[in-house]
Enzyme design. Structure first.
Site, mmCIF file in Angstrom:
data_model
loop_
_atom_site.group_PDB
_atom_site.id
_atom_site.type_symbol
_atom_site.label_atom_id
_atom_site.label_comp_id
_atom_site.label_asym_id
_atom_site.label_seq_id
_atom_site.Cartn_x
_atom_site.Cartn_y
_atom_site.Cartn_z
ATOM 1 C CG HIS A 1 -2.130 -0.918 1.021
ATOM 2 N ND1 HIS A 1 -3.125 -0.686 0.110
ATOM 3 C CD2 HIS A 1 -2.455 -2.085 1.652
ATOM 4 C CE1 HIS A 1 -4.021 -1.651 0.170
ATOM 5 N NE2 HIS A 1 -3.636 -2.521 1.092
ATOM 6 C CG ASP B 1 -2.770 5.127 -2.835
ATOM 7 O OD1 ASP B 1 -1.987 4.276 -3.267
ATOM 8 O OD2 ASP B 1 -3.583 4.893 -1.934
#
Length: 398
Positions: A125, A160
């Site tokens: 992540h 992200d």
């Protein structure tokens, strides 16, 4: 008036984070984005789905795989959010699709680099991607003893959305521009490790000890822009809110000092601003002063000046009073979406609907099947039409 990306047809495999954010940007500026979902009840709502439509198709089903190929035969861009090799195994990899549609741009988003990386097949992540990029180690303050604190992840913004989604959009647009000359599509590979490093070029080079531009000689959390300087920091106010101070240049520091000096036990001086030996005392003096007034009282004092001192607003405060949200009801029960950016004078992004409930953010899975069926028209066999209607929950319409 046509939006800048009017006519650009994008097919997106459903994902999370950077891929959906990238396609939301494309949709905001006029692209036609079709999201391929896996089922009616995915259990996930995507706040970056505005302006898109959804169709449920299983690429592992023979009928579904054929439907996807027919969609891609006339598409401009495919967004692949999966691990390396997933679409290739389904017959939907770049080399396989090039024969189907030579103009197709295949935009692939991964966390770790696809090649030359020890991590390429690992799950991860945002925090993991920026950790191995060298950037997370730089995001620190210092503890009560002046030592570097534990690195603090900046939400999931850096990997992200900045290093991932925005870099993916950049690559897609570059490929679209190049295609105008060559007539050919190409593969756009974006990963969040390299993307985070690219957007962090400035601090990475300043902090690298072998760089000719090396100026951050102190440990993390003790330098000019990483919380070490008291004139580039955040301070708590009397009402337990915060003010940000960023008066780096001497003229801005002088203006800041002019306004705050009457409230300090030891007045600030431009002559000692850049002397690190004075920073600890300066920080303590400023912390004591800011604690004597509320955030809004300080904000009023500094408003309209060049002191580079502004209030730290909460997400709720900003979403209730954001520039570019004209037409949104003041009593909206949901947070308001940020306006598309940047602004173009002649062909600005499409207007955002007046959201009044949280559900208005989301595109329901399968809600765009009728439009997809209409576009594909006679290209689909009766079995493929029946398949699409069934998996999208509209079998009764057959």
């Amino acid at each position: 008036m046509s939006l800048p990306l009017h006519g650009l047809r994008v097919v997106e495999f459903s994902g999370i984070g950077p891929g959906p954010f990238a396609t939301m940007i494309l949709a905001d500026f006029g692209a036609e984005v079709t999201r391929i979902d896996r089922g009616l009840n995915s259990g996930r709502s995507d706040v970056t789905s505005r302006g898109k439509r959804s169709v449920i198709v299983d690429a592992k089903d023979p009928n579904g795989n054929t439907v996807i190929r027919k969609m891609l035969a006339t598409a401009d861009v495919l967004v692949d959010p999966f691990r390396p090799g997933v679409l290739d195994k389904l017959g939907l990899g770049p080399h396989q699709l090039e024969k189907l549609n030579p103009r197709l741009i295949v935009a692939r988003m991964t966390g770790f680099p696809r090649t030359n990386s020890n991590y390429s097949q690992m799950a991860g992540h945002d925090i993991n991607y920026i950790a191995v990029s060298g950037v997370l180690d730089m995001i620190r303050s210092k503890d009560a003893h002046g030592e570097p604190s534990t690195p603090v992840p900046p939400l999931n913004l850096l990997g992200d959305f900045a290093g991932g989604g925005i870099m993916l959009v950049l690559g897609i647009l570059l490929a679209v521009i190049e295609r105008q000359t060559s007539g050919k599509g190409q593969v756009v590979d974006a990963d969040m490790v390299a993307g985070a490093r690219y957007i962090s070029s400035f601090p990475l080079l300043l902090a690298h000890p072998k760089s000719q531009a090396f100026i951050w000689s102190n440990p993390p959390g003790n330098n000019l822009l990483d919380g070490g300087a008291p004139f580039y920091a955040v301070y708590k106010t009397k009402d337990h809110k915060y003010m940000s101070v960023g008066c780096l240049e001497p003229q801005f520091f002088a203006e800041f000092a002019r306004i705050i000096n009457p409230y300090l036990r030891s007045p600030l001086s431009v002559d000692t601003q850049q002397d690190p030996s004075s920073w600890a005392e300066m920080r303590g003096t400023l912390a004591d002063a800011f604690a004597t007034k509320s955030r809004d009282e300080w904000a009023k004092l500094f408003h309209g000046t060049d002191a580079c001192c502004t209030p730290v607003l909460t997400a709720g405060e900003v979403s209730g009073n954001e520039v570019g949200q004209a037409g949104v009801p003041a009593n909206a029960s949901s947070p308001l979406p940020p306006a598309p950016h940047p602004h173009l004078s002649r062909t600005p992004a499409g207007s955002i609907p007046a959201y009044t409930t949280q559900a208005d953010f989301f595109v329901q899975n399968g809600s765009g099947v009728d439009k997809v069926l209409g576009e594909l028209g006679g290209q689909l066999s009766p079995a493929e039409v029946a398949y699409l209607r069934k998996v999208n929950g509209v079998g009764a319409k057959l």
